[in-house]
Motif scaffolding. Structure first.
Motif, short mmCIF file in Angstrom:
data_model
loop_
_atom_site.label_atom_id
_atom_site.label_comp_id
_atom_site.label_asym_id
_atom_site.label_seq_id
_atom_site.Cartn_x
_atom_site.Cartn_y
_atom_site.Cartn_z
N VAL A 32 0.81 -1.21 0.00
CA VAL A 32 0.00 0.00 0.00
C VAL A 32 0.85 1.28 0.00
N LEU A 33 1.94 1.31 0.75
CA LEU A 33 2.74 2.53 0.83
C LEU A 33 3.74 2.69 -0.30
N LEU A 57 9.52 -8.30 -0.11
CA LEU A 57 8.32 -7.76 0.50
C LEU A 57 8.61 -7.50 1.98
N LEU A 58 8.06 -6.44 2.51
CA LEU A 58 8.30 -6.06 3.90
C LEU A 58 8.28 -7.26 4.83
N ARG A 59 9.35 -7.37 5.63
CA ARG A 59 9.46 -8.42 6.64
C ARG A 59 9.39 -7.76 8.01
N LEU A 60 8.64 -8.35 8.93
CA LEU A 60 8.48 -7.78 10.26
C LEU A 60 8.75 -8.83 11.34
N PRO A 61 9.98 -9.32 11.43
CA PRO A 61 10.27 -10.32 12.45
C PRO A 61 10.31 -9.72 13.86
N ASN A 85 -3.29 -5.06 7.04
CA ASN A 85 -4.12 -6.12 6.46
C ASN A 85 -3.44 -6.76 5.25
N ARG A 86 -2.82 -5.93 4.40
CA ARG A 86 -2.11 -6.48 3.23
C ARG A 86 -0.87 -7.26 3.68
N VAL A 87 -0.17 -6.77 4.70
CA VAL A 87 0.99 -7.50 5.23
C VAL A 87 0.53 -8.87 5.71
N ARG A 88 -0.53 -8.91 6.50
CA ARG A 88 -1.04 -10.19 7.01
C ARG A 88 -1.56 -11.08 5.89
N ASP A 89 -2.18 -10.46 4.88
CA ASP A 89 -2.64 -11.24 3.71
C ASP A 89 -1.48 -11.96 3.04
N TYR A 110 -2.24 -11.39 -2.44
CA TYR A 110 -1.57 -10.09 -2.55
C TYR A 110 -0.11 -10.26 -2.95
N ALA A 111 0.58 -11.19 -2.29
CA ALA A 111 1.98 -11.46 -2.63
C ALA A 111 2.09 -11.99 -4.05
N ASP A 112 1.13 -12.80 -4.48
CA ASP A 112 1.13 -13.31 -5.85
C ASP A 112 0.96 -12.17 -6.86
N LEU A 113 0.14 -11.20 -6.53
CA LEU A 113 -0.05 -10.04 -7.41
C LEU A 113 1.26 -9.27 -7.56
N ILE A 114 1.96 -9.05 -6.45
CA ILE A 114 3.26 -8.36 -6.50
C ILE A 114 4.23 -9.17 -7.36
#
Length: 154
Positions: A32-33, A57-61, A85-89, A110-114
């Motif tokens: 989104v950003l 893709l953004l990683r949030l460990p 929501n997109r991160v969790r998707d 969402y990841a597949d779209l990217i």
């Protein structure tokens, strides 16, 4: 505290002009950003002479998820929920998925779209996914000129 995007592209161009292989990593791609910039960044990297491109893709460990969500609320309060929501998707319903093949690019629609967008732009530009192999036959051991060698470990 990183160099501005234009300066990074100038560095890519200068390295390539000197015959040095250069790849570009688009990271982190934030849903989104910043994901809307994917194609623009890949095209700019290609024009600058990069030979390969990848994305993460953004990683949030661990605790970074809480820090990122706090930052989102402070800086993008109207988008924060949508971003997460997109991160969790793209992370199986969680903020992070440590699975080896999932943590860089995610999974789900969402990841597949990217991934499809990335595949299309790199195919259109005939961009490689990795740099060419380096030539080790050009390597010459340095003249130690009196410096200690590592032979003393044997």
């Amino acid at each position: 505290r990183a160099a501005a995007p234009q300066r990074r592209l100038e560095a890519v161009a200068r390295l390539r002009a000197s015959g040095i292989p250069v790849g570009v990593m688009v990271a982190p791609l934030i849903p989104v950003l910043t994901d809307y910039e994917l194609e623009t960044i890949v095209i700019a990297a290609h024009k600058a002479g990069a030979q390969s491109v990848q994305y993460i893709l953004l990683r949030l460990p661990l605790e970074t998820a809480d820090l990122f969500e706090e930052w989102l609320q402070q800086n993008y309060p109207l988008k924060a929920e949508h971003v997460m929501n997109r991160v969790r998707d793209s992370r199986g319903g969680k903020a992070y998925d440590a699975a080896f093949h999932q943590r860089q690019t995610g999974s789900g629609s969402y990841a597949d779209l990217i991934a499809q967008r990335f595949k299309l732009i790199t195919k259109k530009l005939d961009f490689a996914r990795s740099l060419p192999l380096l030539r080790s036959d050009l390597f010459r051991p340095p003249n130690l000129g009196g410096q200690m060698s590592f032979d003393f470990f044997d």
